[in-house]
Design an enzyme around this catalytic site. Structure first.
Site, mmCIF file in Angstrom:
data_model
loop_
_atom_site.group_PDB
_atom_site.id
_atom_site.type_symbol
_atom_site.label_atom_id
_atom_site.label_comp_id
_atom_site.label_asym_id
_atom_site.label_seq_id
_atom_site.Cartn_x
_atom_site.Cartn_y
_atom_site.Cartn_z
ATOM 1 N N LYS A 1 0.844 -1.207 0.000
ATOM 2 C CA LYS A 1 0.000 0.000 0.000
ATOM 3 C C LYS A 1 0.875 1.252 0.000
ATOM 4 O O LYS A 1 0.624 2.204 -0.744
ATOM 5 C CB LYS A 1 -0.927 0.012 1.228
ATOM 6 C CG LYS A 1 -2.111 -0.926 1.085
ATOM 7 C CD LYS A 1 -2.874 -1.115 2.382
ATOM 8 C CE LYS A 1 -3.937 -2.197 2.201
ATOM 9 N NZ LYS A 1 -4.547 -2.647 3.453
ATOM 10 N N GLN B 1 -4.755 -1.312 9.612
ATOM 11 C CA GLN B 1 -4.684 -2.652 9.016
ATOM 12 C C GLN B 1 -5.325 -3.669 9.965
ATOM 13 O O GLN B 1 -4.960 -3.741 11.142
ATOM 14 C CB GLN B 1 -3.208 -3.014 8.752
ATOM 15 C CG GLN B 1 -3.009 -4.333 8.046
ATOM 16 C CD GLN B 1 -3.553 -4.337 6.612
ATOM 17 O OE1 GLN B 1 -3.355 -3.397 5.856
ATOM 18 N NE2 GLN B 1 -4.253 -5.399 6.257
ATOM 19 N N ASP C 1 -11.330 3.243 4.325
ATOM 20 C CA ASP C 1 -11.815 1.861 4.237
ATOM 21 C C ASP C 1 -13.347 1.810 4.220
ATOM 22 O O ASP C 1 -13.936 0.777 3.889
ATOM 23 C CB ASP C 1 -11.321 1.048 5.454
ATOM 24 C CG ASP C 1 -10.208 0.083 5.081
ATOM 25 O OD1 ASP C 1 -10.051 -0.210 3.876
ATOM 26 O OD2 ASP C 1 -9.506 -0.396 5.994
#
Ligand code: NDP
Length: 300
Positions: free
Chosen positions: A54, A98, A121
């Site tokens: 990422k 994460q 997200d």
């Protein structure tokens, strides 16, 4: 084989190129550089790989990448304090924690501490509610990637029968909401669904997000349907040597490709789109934060 293969890798490359072009324009015209902060707690090897890739792709599209690591035994309060700092930092437009988190942390408390406007997200309860009520939300990356590929193939999705297999908060439910927003007739199937094969056979659009290797075979698919396989399952592959494995989806690719009109492969389908959409969401968050028009073709 009759199905067209939807090349998610190439599609994701295209999305990243569009993001990079918009980032360059933001810098040139407004002096703004979008920034994405990724927070990793602990040393889970798979999570470390995701976070590294990422970070790399964030920099490749011209954005700032901020990486924060906490030890596995860190107190939840330390993570919440870090999120408060990132929420207040004007250089940070997107924040991603994460997952999974260590067992002693409460995932929803952590996610709901992120400023919803920076929640790239799309898991914050406010974004879930905004999506469900058809308002401007941050949309979870995996379903957003699926939607982009479906719109590209079909143009309008209006009136199509869509079946989503799986009802998780990160894939199945937001996918169903997005398809409903695009005026599909949506059915959500799950482990208790009766006659699931018949339900799937009604679908013009079939999205599989189950986590069961090759569960959906060609017999479950309506001829000509578009099949989006979200599943990522690692199975033993003795033909490749002792102890070797390979990745497969939730759809049995070879039989499904005989019947479907189009299908995403695994790997190389939905997977690459997820990170591309994370970058698209960071750009969108940055534009919204600065009162600028949203990037075209990169939002739901
Ligand atoms: P979850 O385990 O959270 O959810 C799985 C869903 O599948 C549940 O709703 C479950 O139903 C349903 N299910 C399980 N067994 C059956 C069955 N036999 N028949 C019908 N439905 C069933 O998984 P996720 O949504 O997180 O992920 C799904 C898959 O997608 C996984 O393979 C995951 O690795 C992959 N994934 C891929 C991503 C990508 O970037 N490509 C991103 C995220 C996930 P019930 O609710 O009734 O238990």
């Amino acid at each position: 084989m009759s199905a067209e293969i939807i090349d998610g890798k190439a599609f994701a490359g295209e999305v990243r190129r569009k993001v990079a072009a918009q980032v360059a324009r933001l810098k040139a015209e407004h002096g703004i550089t979008p920034g994405l902060a990724v927070v990793l707690v602990g040393e889970d090897p798979a999570s470390q790989v995701y976070v590294r890739s990422k970070g790399k792709m964030t920099v490749e599209v011209g954005m700032n990448s901020f990486e924060h690591r906490l030890p596995a035994e860190a107190e939840e309060a330390a993570l919440l304090a870090l999120l408060d700092d990132l929420n207040a930092d004007p250089a940070v437009h997107g924040i991603l924690v994460q997952l999974p988190l260590p067992d002693h942390m409460d995932e929803s408390s952590v996610i709901n501490r992120i400023d919803p406007a920076k929640d790239v997200d799309g898991f914050h309860i406010s974004n879930v509610g905004l999506l469900a009520t058809g308002q401007k939300a941050m949309v979870p990356c995996t379903p957003l990637g699926c939607l982009m590929m479906l719109r590209d193939r079909h143009g309008s999705l209006s009136g199509l029968d869509a079946v989503v297999v799986g009802r998780s908060n990160i894939v199945g439910k937001p996918m169903a909401q997005l398809l409903l927003r695009d005026s599909c007739t949506v059915t959500i199937a799950h482990s208790r669904t009766r006659n699931i094969e018949d339900v799937c056979r009604r679908a013009d659009i079939l999205v599989a997000a189950v986590g069961r290797p090759e569960m959906i075979t060609g017999e479950w698919i309506k001829p000509g349907a578009t099949v989006i396989d979200v599943g990522i399952n690692r199975i033993p592959a003795p033909e490749r040597g002792e102890g070797k494995t390979r990745l497969v989806g939730d759809v049995h690719f070879d039989s499904a490709a005989q019947v479907a009109g189009a299908i995403t492969p695994v790997p190389g389908g939905v997977g690459p789109m997820t990170i591309a959409c994370l970058l698209a969401n960071t750009l969108t968050a940055c534009c919204r934060a600065n009162g600028l028009p949203e990037p075209e073709g990169l939002t739901a």
